[in-house]
Design an enzyme around this catalytic site. Structure first.
Site, PDB file in Angstrom:
ATOM      1  N   ASP A   1     -11.709  -6.587  -3.188  1.00 50.75           N
ATOM      2  CA  ASP A   1     -12.520  -7.819  -3.121  1.00 50.75           C
ATOM      3  C   ASP A   1     -13.907  -7.452  -2.599  1.00 50.75           C
ATOM      4  O   ASP A   1     -14.143  -6.309  -2.217  1.00 50.75           O
ATOM      5  CB  ASP A   1     -11.860  -8.851  -2.191  1.00 50.75           C
ATOM      6  CG  ASP A   1     -11.703  -8.302  -0.780  1.00 50.75           C
ATOM      7  OD1 ASP A   1     -10.638  -7.722  -0.489  1.00 50.75           O
ATOM      8  OD2 ASP A   1     -12.659  -8.404   0.017  1.00 50.75           O
TER       9      ASP A   1
ATOM     10  N   GLU B   1       0.816  -1.221   0.000  1.00 48.02           N
ATOM     11  CA  GLU B   1       0.000   0.000   0.000  1.00 48.02           C
ATOM     12  C   GLU B   1       0.851   1.274   0.000  1.00 48.02           C
ATOM     13  O   GLU B   1       0.349   2.339  -0.359  1.00 48.02           O
ATOM     14  CB  GLU B   1      -0.970  -0.028   1.201  1.00 48.02           C
ATOM     15  CG  GLU B   1      -2.043  -1.094   1.002  1.00 48.02           C
ATOM     16  CD  GLU B   1      -2.930  -1.330   2.216  1.00 48.02           C
ATOM     17  OE1 GLU B   1      -4.115  -1.648   2.024  1.00 48.02           O
ATOM     18  OE2 GLU B   1      -2.444  -1.228   3.370  1.00 48.02           O
TER      19      GLU B   1
HETATM   20  N1  ADE Z   1      -9.207  -5.357   3.256  1.00 46.10           N
HETATM   21  C1  ADE Z   1      -9.432  -5.682   1.968  1.00 46.10           C
HETATM   22  N2  ADE Z   1     -10.343  -6.643   1.865  1.00 46.10           N
HETATM   23  C2  ADE Z   1     -10.707  -6.969   3.125  1.00 46.10           C
HETATM   24  C3  ADE Z   1     -11.595  -7.913   3.666  1.00 46.10           C
HETATM   25  N3  ADE Z   1     -12.327  -8.726   2.889  1.00 46.10           N
HETATM   26  N4  ADE Z   1     -11.709  -7.982   5.018  1.00 46.10           N
HETATM   27  C4  ADE Z   1     -10.988  -7.168   5.806  1.00 46.10           C
HETATM   28  N5  ADE Z   1     -10.123  -6.263   5.335  1.00 46.10           N
HETATM   29  C5  ADE Z   1      -9.983  -6.157   4.011  1.00 46.10           C
END
Ligand code: ADE
Length: 230
Positions: A197, A13
């Site tokens: 995601d 990041e």
């Molecule tokens: N950061 C990116 N995706 C995530 C997820 N599914 N759960 C927690 N933090 C995240």
């Protein structure tokens, strides 16, 4: 001019930031590396905390108390809750809450502890800078609640519960703890995330696939904001 902290949670990041700044000076402190640098005449201190609320609390505090940062910008990735958010889309937090903070046994709402608040608001000036940057670059930017917890959410049931309980649009693992620190120390702060995601059954695979590309989308946007901040 104010000294600006930029933090992420993971190396991926902040790497896109480090490749674009100049005059980097590294300092080792408290099991971590802090990068003082400049970008377009602005003084920056960049660091990634490691994942989760505890590490991000530590790093945010050090950026402010040891390095003297007067503004804090967070850049990283998040899981989408809102169906309006697809992979690579940007969300800015107007407020942040802790979805895993639970003393409901004593009659309190989820995310609340006495003398705290369920949702902490981000700085309005920084949000407006983000909107100006998005407009100038013709980028889609969603504003909403981001829920934070010490949990990688990869399950639709949990994701939907967090969405329903906190009216959250995205979730991650550091924003609300950084918010607690900045709020207590009266430092204007801003949390930006690009979606990696959808926090469902395929979140683990999607996260690994899109972490680097979404982290770069967020980091590039943050540097445009640094330029625009007055
Ligand atoms: N950061 C990116 N995706 C995530 C997820 N599914 N759960 C927690 N933090 C995240």
């Amino acid at each position: 001019m104010k000294k600006i902290a930029i933090m992420g949670a993971m190396r991926e990041e902040i790497e896109p930031l480090l490749s674009k700044v100049t005059n980097i000076k590294m300092t080792q402190y408290a099991n971590n590396t802090y990068y003082e640098a400049t970008y377009k005449d602005k003084e920056l201190v960049i660091a990634y905390s490691k994942i989760g609320k505890v590490f991000s609390t530590l790093t945010a505090t050090i950026l402010i108390e040891k390095f003297g940062c007067e503004l804090l910008l967070f850049s990283g990735v998040a899981g989408a809750i809102s169906s309006e958010l697809g992979i690579g889309d940007l969300i800015i937090a107007d407020g942040l809450c802790q979805h895993d903070l639970d003393i409901t046994a004593f009659g309190h709402p989820h995310g609340f502890v006495p003398e705290g608040e369920v949702c902490i608001s981000t700085d309005i000036y920084l949000r407006n800078v983000a909107k100006q940057v998005a407009k100038a670059k013709n980028l889609k930017l969603i504003e909403g609640i981001i829920a934070t917890g010490d949990q990688f959410v990869a399950c639709s049931e949990r994701k939907n519960w967090i969405g329903d309980t906190f009216k959250a649009d995205a979730l991650e693992m550091e924003g609300a703890s950084v918010a607690v620190v900045c709020n207590a120390l009266e430092i204007p702060f801003f949390i930006l995330r690009a979606i990696s995601d959808s926090a469902d059954g395929s979140a683990d695979v999607d996260f690994d696939t899109f972490l680097a590309s979404s982290a770069k989308i967020s980091a590039d946007f943050i540097l445009d904001m640094v330029e625009a901040i007055e």
